[in-house]
Write a protein that holds these residues in place. Structure first.
Motif, PDB file in Angstrom:
ATOM      1  N   HIS A   1      -0.772  -0.427  -6.611  1.00  0.00           N
ATOM      2  CA  HIS A   1      -0.939   0.608  -5.586  1.00  0.00           C
ATOM      3  C   HIS A   1      -1.883   1.715  -6.019  1.00  0.00           C
ATOM      4  CE1 HIS A   1       1.969   3.572  -7.256  1.00  0.00           C
ATOM      5  NE2 HIS A   1       2.701   2.519  -7.594  1.00  0.00           N
TER       6      HIS A   1
ATOM      7  N   ASP B   1       1.121   4.976 -13.236  1.00  0.00           N
ATOM      8  CA  ASP B   1       1.667   4.646 -11.918  1.00  0.00           C
ATOM      9  C   ASP B   1       0.681   5.082 -10.850  1.00  0.00           C
ATOM     10  OD1 ASP B   1       3.406   3.787 -10.023  1.00  0.00           O
ATOM     11  OD2 ASP B   1       4.911   5.321 -10.340  1.00  0.00           O
TER      12      ASP B   1
ATOM     13  N   GLU C   1       4.507   4.974  -2.906  1.00  0.00           N
ATOM     14  CA  GLU C   1       5.494   5.917  -3.459  1.00  0.00           C
ATOM     15  C   GLU C   1       6.450   6.443  -2.391  1.00  0.00           C
ATOM     16  OE1 GLU C   1       6.013   6.062  -6.350  1.00  0.00           O
ATOM     17  OE2 GLU C   1       4.189   5.854  -7.550  1.00  0.00           O
TER      18      GLU C   1
ATOM     19  N   ASP D   1       3.113  -3.027 -11.557  1.00  0.00           N
ATOM     20  CA  ASP D   1       3.436  -1.623 -11.252  1.00  0.00           C
ATOM     21  C   ASP D   1       4.413  -1.002 -12.253  1.00  0.00           C
ATOM     22  OD1 ASP D   1       3.559   0.791  -9.914  1.00  0.00           O
ATOM     23  OD2 ASP D   1       4.948   0.094  -8.383  1.00  0.00           O
TER      24      ASP D   1
HETATM   25 ZN   LIG Z   1       4.243   2.582  -8.914  1.00  0.00          ZN
END
Ligand SMILES: [Zn+2]
Length: 514
Positions: free
Chosen positions: A285, A297, A332, A359
């Motif tokens: 992501h 992240d 998120e 992830d």
């Molecule tokens: Zn993540």
């Protein structure tokens, strides 16, 4: 395996020689399909292990674009950033719209603790989907509710009404602690709301004055201010309260909020040569939380996927099946980008062979979660064979909720999550400290090689798993703790209402042949 890479003519000729000795066929014979696949995987792996722009991409995403919460200007810039990188690599890519249910961004968060001669200003962060405070802030007594268990709220009784309640936490060390934190928050927040609190203040679970974002468990339906207070400041407030001081918390949370809006995934594609309608999705992501730059992240894995696409293109590798490099947005806030993708690509999902999510930061990939599909395990093992030197790998067949594999799982598409060593992930999760320096370059390149082998394997092997029927997905729900996990991420209602996992009329997958 890596020693056999054709990076040095001497080692290459040795490899060729040993092949000649080992095989009964003459050296000029055409390699078998599986030999060709392994050689292509080795080329791809060798390439991403070398001097590619992967780390420079990560630096630029984290430092120049920065933290990129969905709905922010930085997030929109990250979409352009990703499209530009695919374009420069010669990989066709487009941005694909999807709907976000609600806008939530923090503009500023401040708090003061005071009373009976004490006054201090701890650092605080608004929790995503916190309500804003009225202009000029909101003041209420600060009340110690221990860990926020049922017995704690009973003990505190009517004093919780109208108060900011301070909830004690353990210091977080790893990913297991993180999942526990999410699970416990559901009950804590429900009890706090039932007690009629003004707002919830979590003691930071990271050391010192580290701040991070942790979603409010009821998501956009939440109506109260909720915040995380730096651990040192929260411990001080707790000691004061336990020493008998009466304290007031004044909080000012300025937020940018709104209704539904459109955001964009970026989807790059290398079209399959012989089975173009069969698709392997590799996902990471693009969005992040915004206190730090979002390297762990999930910028690192975004940079990794872009580099894999770039190297496939540069090497002229063309898989049998189509490979899509999916840079999701809205992850998120509830995995809305991948959810939007399965809705807008509903007509193609029968042809989706596998969807991977990477992830869990920058620690070494030590296997894959196969998410409740036992027949997927031997296919993963087979695909990883060329990467054996980077192992060992252990596949874990339990369903995992928390990233962009979810909607593929609910739609019956075989899906994987890279399992990674914790490394720096846990303590820096969603935190101010999630910056470029958290990622080790060698490990990230090794992970790229592993994902490259996996992707190439799934895009070229003969075998594939069929899409599961809705009944099979429901059976998985009954057999595992999947419903519980979905509840702790505020996703269960969307499954029950059909907003997630629903299948358009007339497109039900027919039952498997008897
Ligand atoms: Zn993540």
């Amino acid at each position: 395996m890596l020693g056999a890479m054709p990076s040095h003519p001497w080692s290459w000729s040795l490899t060729a020689l040993s092949l000649c000795l080992a095989l009964p066929a003459p050296a000029w014979a055409k390699p078998s399909a599986s030999e060709a696949r392994e050689r292509e995987a080795a080329l791809l792996m060798g390439s991403v292990l070398g001097g590619t722009p992967m780390l420079e991409d990560l630096r630029s995403l984290v430092d120049e674009v920065g933290g990129r919460a969905t709905g922010s200007d930085a997030n929109r810039r990250s979409v352009e950033w990703a499209l530009e990188r695919f374009r420069a690599a010669g990989v066709p890519a487009k941005s694909e719209p999807f709907r976000m249910p609600a806008l939530w961004l923090e503009e500023s968060a401040r708090a003061t603790v005071q009373g009976q001669g004490v006054r201090f200003v701890p650092r605080v962060a608004a929790m995503p989907f916190s309500a804003a405070t009225p202009k000029g802030g909101q003041s209420a007594p600060l009340v110690d509710v221990g860990r926020g268990a049922e017995a704690d709220f009973t003990r505190v009784g009517a004093k919780a009404r109208g108060a900011f309640v301070l909830v004690e936490t353990d210091e977080l060390r790893d990913v297991d602690d993180l999942f526990r934190e999410y699970e416990e928050a559901v009950g804590i927040e429900a009890r706090a709301v039932a007690a009629g609190v003004t707002g919830v203040v979590y003691m930071g679970s990271r050391p010192g004055n580290q701040l991070y974002r942790h979603n409010v468990s009821s998501g956009p339906k939440n109506t109260r201010p909720m915040l995380v207070m730096e651990r040192d400041g929260a411990l001080r407030a707790q000691r004061l309260l336990r020493a008998g001081k009466a304290l007031t918390l004044s909080a000012t949370l300025e937020l940018k909020t709104g209704g539904p809006y459109e955001a964009h995934n970026v989807i790059g594609e290398i079209r399959g040569a012989t089975k173009p309608d069969e698709v392997v999705v590799l996902g990471a992501h693009l969005d992040s939380w915004d206190l730090g730059g979002g390297a762990l992240d999930n910028g690192a894995n975004v940079a990794m996927l872009i580099d894999l696409a770039r190297q496939m293109k540069r090497l002229g590798l063309v898989p049998a099946r189509t490979i899509r490099f999916a840079l999701w947005n809205g992850e998120e806030q509830g995995m809305y980008g991948s959810s939007g993708y399965v809705a807008s690509h509903a007509a193609e999902l029968d042809g989706h062979v596998m969807a991977l999510s990477v992830d869990i930061g920058c620690g070494r990939i030590n296997g894959f979660f196969t998410n409740g599909r036992p027949p997927l395990v031997p296919l993963v093992d087979q695909a990883l064979a060329p990467a054996a030197g980077l192992g060992p790998f252990t596949q874990v067949d339990v369903p995992v909720v928390g990233t962009d594999n979810l909607d593929f799982m609910l739609q019956g598409v075989a899906n994987l999550i890279a399992n990674q060593e914790s490394a720096t992930y846990g303590p820096n999760y969603h935190a101010r400290s999630d910056e470029f320096s958290q990622c080790d370059a060698r490990t990230l390149r090794g992970n790229a090689a592993v994902v490259g082998a996996l992707a190439w394997g799934f895009a070229t092997m003969e075998a594939r798993l069929p899409r599961q029927s809705r009944a099979e997905v429901e059976a998985l729900m009954r057999a595992t703790d999947l419903p519980q996990q979905m509840k702790s991420f505020n996703l269960w209602e969307e499954w029950e209402s059909g907003a997630r996992g629903g299948r358009p009329q007339g497109r039900q997958v027919s039952p498997a042949p008897r």
